[in-house]
Every structure is written in C-alpha cells, then in structure tokens.
Design a protein around this motif. Structure first.
Motif, mmCIF file in Angstrom:
data_model
loop_
_atom_site.group_PDB
_atom_site.id
_atom_site.type_symbol
_atom_site.label_atom_id
_atom_site.label_comp_id
_atom_site.label_asym_id
_atom_site.label_seq_id
_atom_site.Cartn_x
_atom_site.Cartn_y
_atom_site.Cartn_z
ATOM 1 N N LYS A 78 0.850 -1.188 0.000
ATOM 2 C CA LYS A 78 0.000 0.000 0.000
ATOM 3 C C LYS A 78 0.884 1.235 0.000
ATOM 4 O O LYS A 78 1.796 1.352 0.824
ATOM 5 N N ALA A 79 0.614 2.150 -0.922
ATOM 6 C CA ALA A 79 1.382 3.390 -1.016
ATOM 7 C C ALA A 79 0.464 4.558 -0.687
ATOM 8 O O ALA A 79 -0.535 4.787 -1.379
ATOM 9 N N GLU A 80 0.804 5.284 0.377
ATOM 10 C CA GLU A 80 0.080 6.499 0.698
ATOM 11 C C GLU A 80 0.527 7.614 -0.252
ATOM 12 O O GLU A 80 1.652 7.595 -0.765
ATOM 13 N N PRO A 81 -0.338 8.593 -0.512
ATOM 14 C CA PRO A 81 0.041 9.668 -1.438
ATOM 15 C C PRO A 81 1.320 10.374 -1.002
ATOM 16 O O PRO A 81 1.470 10.748 0.167
ATOM 17 N N PHE A 82 2.249 10.494 -1.943
ATOM 18 C CA PHE A 82 3.510 11.221 -1.764
ATOM 19 C C PHE A 82 4.405 10.599 -0.689
ATOM 20 O O PHE A 82 5.259 11.273 -0.121
ATOM 21 N N ARG A 83 4.214 9.295 -0.449
ATOM 22 C CA ARG A 83 5.078 8.581 0.481
ATOM 23 C C ARG A 83 5.508 7.268 -0.174
ATOM 24 O O ARG A 83 4.654 6.463 -0.569
ATOM 25 N N LEU A 84 6.812 7.082 -0.299
ATOM 26 C CA LEU A 84 7.294 5.825 -0.870
ATOM 27 C C LEU A 84 6.841 4.671 0.010
ATOM 28 O O LEU A 84 6.994 4.708 1.240
ATOM 29 N N SER A 85 6.299 3.635 -0.615
ATOM 30 C CA SER A 85 5.796 2.503 0.158
ATOM 31 C C SER A 85 6.946 1.709 0.761
ATOM 32 O O SER A 85 8.091 1.769 0.281
ATOM 33 N N PRO A 86 6.680 0.940 1.789
ATOM 34 C CA PRO A 86 7.667 -0.058 2.225
ATOM 35 C C PRO A 86 7.947 -1.035 1.086
ATOM 36 O O PRO A 86 7.148 -1.193 0.164
ATOM 37 N N ALA A 87 9.095 -1.670 1.158
ATOM 38 C CA ALA A 87 9.462 -2.631 0.111
ATOM 39 C C ALA A 87 8.669 -3.920 0.257
ATOM 40 O O ALA A 87 8.355 -4.361 1.366
ATOM 41 N N VAL A 88 8.345 -4.510 -0.894
ATOM 42 C CA VAL A 88 7.874 -5.888 -0.924
ATOM 43 C C VAL A 88 8.894 -6.681 -1.726
ATOM 44 O O VAL A 88 9.531 -6.162 -2.645
ATOM 45 N N GLN A 89 9.056 -7.934 -1.355
ATOM 46 C CA GLN A 89 10.089 -8.758 -1.980
ATOM 47 C C GLN A 89 9.495 -9.551 -3.129
ATOM 48 O O GLN A 89 8.512 -10.273 -2.972
ATOM 49 N N LEU A 90 10.119 -9.360 -4.287
ATOM 50 C CA LEU A 90 9.698 -10.076 -5.487
ATOM 51 C C LEU A 90 10.758 -11.116 -5.813
ATOM 52 O O LEU A 90 11.924 -10.775 -6.028
ATOM 53 N N THR A 91 10.366 -12.385 -5.851
ATOM 54 C CA THR A 91 11.286 -13.469 -6.190
ATOM 55 C C THR A 91 10.778 -14.172 -7.442
ATOM 56 O O THR A 91 9.620 -14.597 -7.499
ATOM 57 N N VAL A 92 11.656 -14.237 -8.436
ATOM 58 C CA VAL A 92 11.266 -14.839 -9.708
ATOM 59 C C VAL A 92 12.195 -16.010 -9.991
ATOM 60 O O VAL A 92 13.331 -16.070 -9.498
ATOM 61 N N PRO A 93 11.745 -16.974 -10.788
ATOM 62 C CA PRO A 93 12.574 -18.151 -11.063
ATOM 63 C C PRO A 93 13.750 -17.822 -11.969
ATOM 64 O O PRO A 93 13.834 -16.748 -12.568
ATOM 65 N N ALA A 94 14.653 -18.772 -12.072
ATOM 66 C CA ALA A 94 15.777 -18.656 -12.998
ATOM 67 C C ALA A 94 15.255 -18.615 -14.429
ATOM 68 O O ALA A 94 14.121 -19.014 -14.725
#
Length: 700
Positions: A633-649
């Motif tokens: 969730k991104a509040e207006p004009f505030r960088l959201s916390p990171a979410v981790q994206l893991t993709v396969p080889a």
C-alpha cells in the motif's frame, strides 16, 4: 493573376493565418500581414516570407549572419475601420526594429522575444494604402543581449548547446481596429479562487475617468472607473467558482468593454481560478499537493527555427508531451506564442515560463535582461497554466560566477525582486540549476552517466548530506557547483525540483537512463518534481525523446508514459547496461520493489511479474503462473515499504515484466527488467550502470 500587395490574400494560403491572440481576443476586426514582403539585406534583395526568420528555409532567404534587413510591403486598413483606432502588432522581432509608415517612424522596439504594438491611427487611414517598412538590426555578437539558445559570433561560453539564430520578424504581424478609448492591457488574476481581479490600462482619446465594464461568461460583472493614469481596477465575484486544474482545465472568458456606440471597444481575455504556491518543501495547487513531472522543450523546428511552421504543429507538441506522461512543460529560454500558452490552459498543461538570457555579464546586459520582464508578465500573466516563472539559467549572463561576485549575485537578486514586484502570484526561480541566492524553488541540473553514482548522489542531495555536484561547463572544464550561492540560504524549507537531467548517447541508452534516473528521483519523497531534458532533438543536440520532426525514437521497450505516471514502481538495484539490466539469473532472483504514488488517495495491490521473451512489450499476454508479492500500500507522496519479489531462474536473454495490480486486476504501474549477458566491466571500460563510450551531454 498576382494579387496586389495591399490586398489580403485568401486566409488559407497565408502562413500562420490564425489569429495569434485567442487569450486576448479582438479577432472580429483584424488583418493578418503575414506572407510575402519585399526584403533587402547585406548581399540579398528579393522576397521574404513573414513570419519566418531570415535564417530559415521557410523564409525563402535562408541566410545566416545577416545583421541588418529591411522589410517592405503595402498595407491597407479596411475602409470599415473608419473612426476606429488602428493598432499595428508584432508577435516578436529579433532584435531591434524601427517601423515606418510612408517614411515616417511610428515606433521602434528593442528586444527579440517580446510582443509589441504601435497605435498608427492617422498614419494608416482606413481605405488608403500605405508603405509599411520594418528595419531590423540583429547583431551577430549577441553576448550582451538576451538571445537564449541563438548562436553568437564571437561565440559565447555555451556555444556547444546553441543553435542557428532566429533573426528579423519571427512571429505574426497584424493590424486590428480598436475603440477610440480602449484597453491596451488587461490583467486578470484568479488566485483568490472565488473571483477574478481585473486591471485594465486604458489609452486613446479619453482614458482618464472612463467607465469600464468587465463581464465574465457566467454573467457576473463589475463596472470600474479609470483613474487619472487610465488604470481601472475591480473584482468579479464568482458565485459558483470552478477551479482550474490539469484534470479540469476550466477557463473563464472576460469581456472588457469601454465606451458606447461606434466608438466602443471590447476585448475578451481568458484566465482561470487557481492558486499555485509553496508550502514548506511542498508544491500545492488549489490547496492540494502536486508533483511536477516535466519535460524541457526548446521550441525549435526544422526549417523554421523558433517559429512553429503552422498552428497544428505548435499545438500538437502539447499533445505529444502529455502522451509521454508529462504534466508540465518547461519552455526553455523563450517566450512561446500566446496560441501555445492558450492551448496549454485549455488542455490542462502546467508551464514553467522563462525569458532568454544574455551570455556575458555587464550592468547593461543585466538591465537588458530585466527589461523583458514587464512585457513577459503583461502578455502572459493571465495564463493559469503558467505556474512557475524562471529567470536566469545556469548563471548564463552571470559568467558562471554568482558565488564569487557581489555584482552578479546582486543582479540575480534584483531580477527576482523585480519579477516579484510585477507578479506575486507564482513561485520564481532566480537562477535555474545551482548557486541559488533568492528563489522560491531550489532547482538543480545534474547530468551523471553512472547510474550507481546517480543513485547515491540523488540520495545524498535528498538528505542534505551533499550540496554540490559536478557540472561539465566545457569539453575539458568540469567544476563542482553547489545548490547554494549564498551560505545564508536556508538548507531546508524550500521545495526541491530537479529541472534538468538525462543521459545516454543513443536513443536506447537515453531511454534506459530515463527509466532508472527517474525512478531514483521518485524514490525520495522530499523532492517536489523533475524536468527531463528533453522533449525533442534540436539540430546537433540529439537528447530528445522525439526527433526534431517529433517522431518517436527507439526506446528499447521503455514507455515514457509509464515512467512518468502518477504511480510507478521503484526497484532496489543498479542496472548493468542498456538492454541488460541484470545477468540472466541461474537461480531464483530476488529484488525489493517499492511503490511511489502521487494520486489523491492511497494505491494498493500486489506486485506481479513474469518472464517473457526478450523485447516483449507490456500489454502482451503473459504466461501463467506469474510471480506475486505480498500486498503493498502506497500512501500519497510517500514511498511505500518494500515488498520482496522473487522470480525463477531463466535460461538466456529474456525480459521480466513487472506490474502493480489492484484487487480487481487493474494495472496501476508498470516496469521491466532486461536480462542478458554483459561484457565484463574491465573489458568494456565502464562500471555497472554506465555506458562506456558515449560522451556526456553539455549543459542545457
């Protein structure tokens, strides 16, 4: 059959046939004087096509470094204008013009970018042909005059980013009929948000004490009486105000009427109700926070120079800028035509407007620079789309020496104070780029080819840890420039905008830098916006997202509208090279992803990704299953916390499409990563995130 010069040609065949002032409309009684004039200059005698500069192909002359030229034609005001005042108008003439009718001087003007007019009543009797002559002086040595990006001989310090001059008549020439007492100037301001403040300056037979009625297209009006100087002031209160914004660009038309009967005068001006202001380090439009996503536009065209070839081309530039995702155009070192400004108002484009600079400092050059400001504000100040006034650019005309010179510092401060006297309704930037001493926006220009260094420097500038950055002022001349030209300038509390950035030698590299440099600006909530350099190529300067003919370049899969959207993804990595952001991962690959969102309400969803063949664009059907993150969730004009994206080889070259989707599956933001083998940095001679063999661009 050849029409005699005094007879207006059919409008369809006139160059730039449209009425040039829709923002201050007197089109009911006007006559366009564009077209073929006689022209004599050093070594040339023959026809010239107005309003194209004599350097341009479109003029038919196509000669550079002529310093003197004389235009001649016959003009006849319509007989129906008998009893009216007749006013001769020039959109712009570079640089000094002496105007004669039947050999008698009716006026002269110095300054290559301002519009100007002369009341020629009596010198041009309706129905009677007269010889109109415009004698123009355009110095080759432009260093002490306001000339912007026009090349000078001798050359100035920024010759490498200068272009073919635009000399002589380069905007529309026309005559119009006005009442015996009429408004020479109409100033409208709607920053109260509840009404329109009106100031009309009357001239003519009897301006003192004249009655003036200003009526909005809502029907509301005010009646004013001019003072002894012919100035009338009043306010139209709007019962049900509609505010102007990019999302709803509502304009009010205000008719200003003076006198009665055949001697009456009426002009219709336009404006909007809007307030653009700084609040601490934030920018606000009508009380709501706004983030500037701008592009620098030099306003040059092939074959016609600073003059647009036709109205359609001029106005189409705004559609193109909007299609690239920008909500602001910085019109660079040029007063753009009122036709363009009116279209910006009408379509909701924000504008950063600024005058042309001289290139060498002297008290006389500083005075000539400031002399443009009253005309700039008088002509263009009604436009709600103009939200920022610029002044000097990168200390041009100040010898790159604000910190080391009291006189140059005082010149920048004095220009700011003079413009503030003329218009207190907009933020002002006194010296765009660096060395600020008196400004409402702290803007900075930074060109950095190494994306790792860009990422770190931007973070340090955002935190205040770093104040200076390298600036390449010449091929072998790089200096550190500070944001601040004065130790007393406050380090916090003023909005910060990067107003020039961009790198890359090829169009692919430039699009790659656009993606990654812009995301780093979006990473830091302290910044109030950015301006990318630049919209379109100009002559040898190939830094545009579009070529000089406004055609898209090869962006290597990048979509500028995605890069410049309200909502974007910010990935925590430094890419390796254009076309190879990462090596093809031999094992599952993880990257942290943030969301930067500048909408009025929060944006939420999940970040999703899928490997596709190299070069596959967004919008193509992707294979399933895709990889999905935890909700973000991104509040207006505030960088959201990171979410981790893991993709396969992945085996071999591929593209990872990445997007943010809400709970209903709507895509809110898009990004991508290209995976390909990269030649080792020690063989390429470059670090990760840097192209090896491209020169850094010059200053803009």
């Amino acid at each position: 059959m050849t029409l005699p010069p005094e007879t207006p040609r059919p409008e369809a065949v006139l160059p730039r046939a449209e009425y040039p002032r829709p923002d201050r409309d007197r089109s009911a009684r006007w006559l366009n004087l564009n077209g073929s004039w006689d022209f004599a200059a050093d070594g040339y005698e023959g026809p010239i096509t107005v309003p194209f500069a004599w350097e341009s192909r479109a003029s038919g002359v196509h000669r550079t470094w002529l310093e003197h030229g004389t235009y001649r034609r016959t003009v006849t005001a319509p007989a129906a204008w008998a009893g009216s005042r007749v006013v001769l108008n020039f959109g712009a003439v570079h640089h000094h013009a002496v105007v004669r009718l039947d050999g008698t001087v009716v006026g002269e003007h110095t300054g290559g970018y301002e519009s100007f007019e002369f009341d020629v009543t009596g010198a041009l009797d309706p129905g009677v042909p007269a010889a109109l002559e415009v004698e123009v002086t355009a110095p080759a040595d432009k260093r002490a005059i306001a000339h912007g990006k026009q090349r000078s001989l001798p050359r100035d310090d920024y010759d490498g980013v200068s272009f073919t001059p635009t000399s002589g008549i380069w905007q529309t020439v026309w005559i119009e009929a006005r009442g015996r007492t009429h408004a020479a100037s109409v100033v409208l301001r709607g920053d109260s948000l509840t009404g329109i403040d009106v100031t009309a300056v009357l001239v003519g037979d009897a301006p003192a004490g004249a009655q003036v009625t200003a009526t909005a297209d809502t029907g509301e009006s005010v009646t004013m009486t001019a003072d002894a100087d012919g100035t009338a002031k009043g306010r139209i209160d709007i019962a049900d105000p509609v505010l102007w914004s990019p999302e709803r660009p509502h304009l009010y038309r205000v008719e200003v009427r003076t006198g009665e009967g055949d001697a009456a005068d009426a002009v219709t001006a336009t404006t909007g109700l809007r307030r653009f202001e700084t609040r601490g380090e934030e920018l606000h439009l009508n009380g709501e926070r706004i983030y500037l996503r701008g592009v620098l536009d030099q306003g040059y065209w092939p074959d016609t120079g600073l003059t647009a070839p036709d109205a359609a081309a001029l106005l189409h530039d705004l559609d193109l800028a909007r299609g690239l995702g920008y909500n602001l155009v910085r019109k660079h070192l040029k007063f753009e035509e009122p036709l363009w400004l009116h279209e910006a108002d009408r379509t909701g484009m924000l504008v950063w407007a600024e005058p042309a600079c001289p290139s060498r400092f002297s008290p006389e050059a500083a005075a000539a620079f400031e002399a443009q400001l009253p005309a700039m504000v008088e002509r263009d100040g009604n436009h709600p789309g103009i939200v920022i006034w610029g002044l000097y650019n990168e200390e041009w005309g100040l010898d790159w020496d604000i910190p080391g010179s009291v006189a140059r510092t005082e010149a920048a401060v004095h220009a700011y104070e003079r413009l503030r006297e003329l218009d207190a309704t907009r933020p002002i930037v006194e010296n765009s780029g660096w060395s600020h001493v008196r400004t409402d926006l702290l803007d900075w220009h930074y060109y950095e080819p190494h994306l790792g260094e860009w990422k770190d420097a931007v973070a340090r500038l955002a935190s205040g840890e770093q104040e200076a950055f390298p600036v390449r002022l010449g091929p072998d001349f790089t200096v550190d420039k500070s944001l601040y030209g004065d130790d007393a300038f406050p380090r916090f509390g003023v909005p910060i905008v990067n107003s020039e950035y961009g790198e890359g030698f090829t169009s692919l590299e430039r699009a790659w830098h656009l993606r990654w440099e812009t995301q780093e600006l979006r990473r830091h909530d302290r910044f109030a916006g950015y301006v990318y350099t630049e919209f379109a190529d100009v002559e040898h300067e190939a830094a545009g997202l579009l070529d000089a003919d406004r055609r898209p370049k090869d962006w290597g899969g990048a979509v500028p509208a995605d890069v410049n959207a309200d909502t974007v993804l910010v990935l925590d990595l430094v890419p390796l090279a254009a076309g190879a952001d990462v090596e093809p991962p031999a094992a599952p690959f993880t990257v942290d992803v943030h969301v930067s969102h500048h909408g009025p309400t929060a944006a939420s969803g999940t970040v999703q990704a899928a490997w596709v063949p190299a070069g596959t664009p967004h919008g193509t059907a992707v294979p399933t299953p895709t990889t999905t993150t935890d909700p973000v969730k991104a509040e207006p004009f505030r960088l959201s916390p990171a979410v981790q994206l893991t993709v396969p080889a992945v085996d071999g070259p591929a593209r990872l499409l990445v997007w943010l989707a809400d709970d209903e599956g709507r895509v809110l933001a898009r990004a991508f990563l290209d995976a390909a083998e990269v030649e080792p940095p020690n063989r390429r001679g470059a670090r990760p995130g840097e192209f090896a063999d491209a020169p850094r661009p010059g200053i803009a």
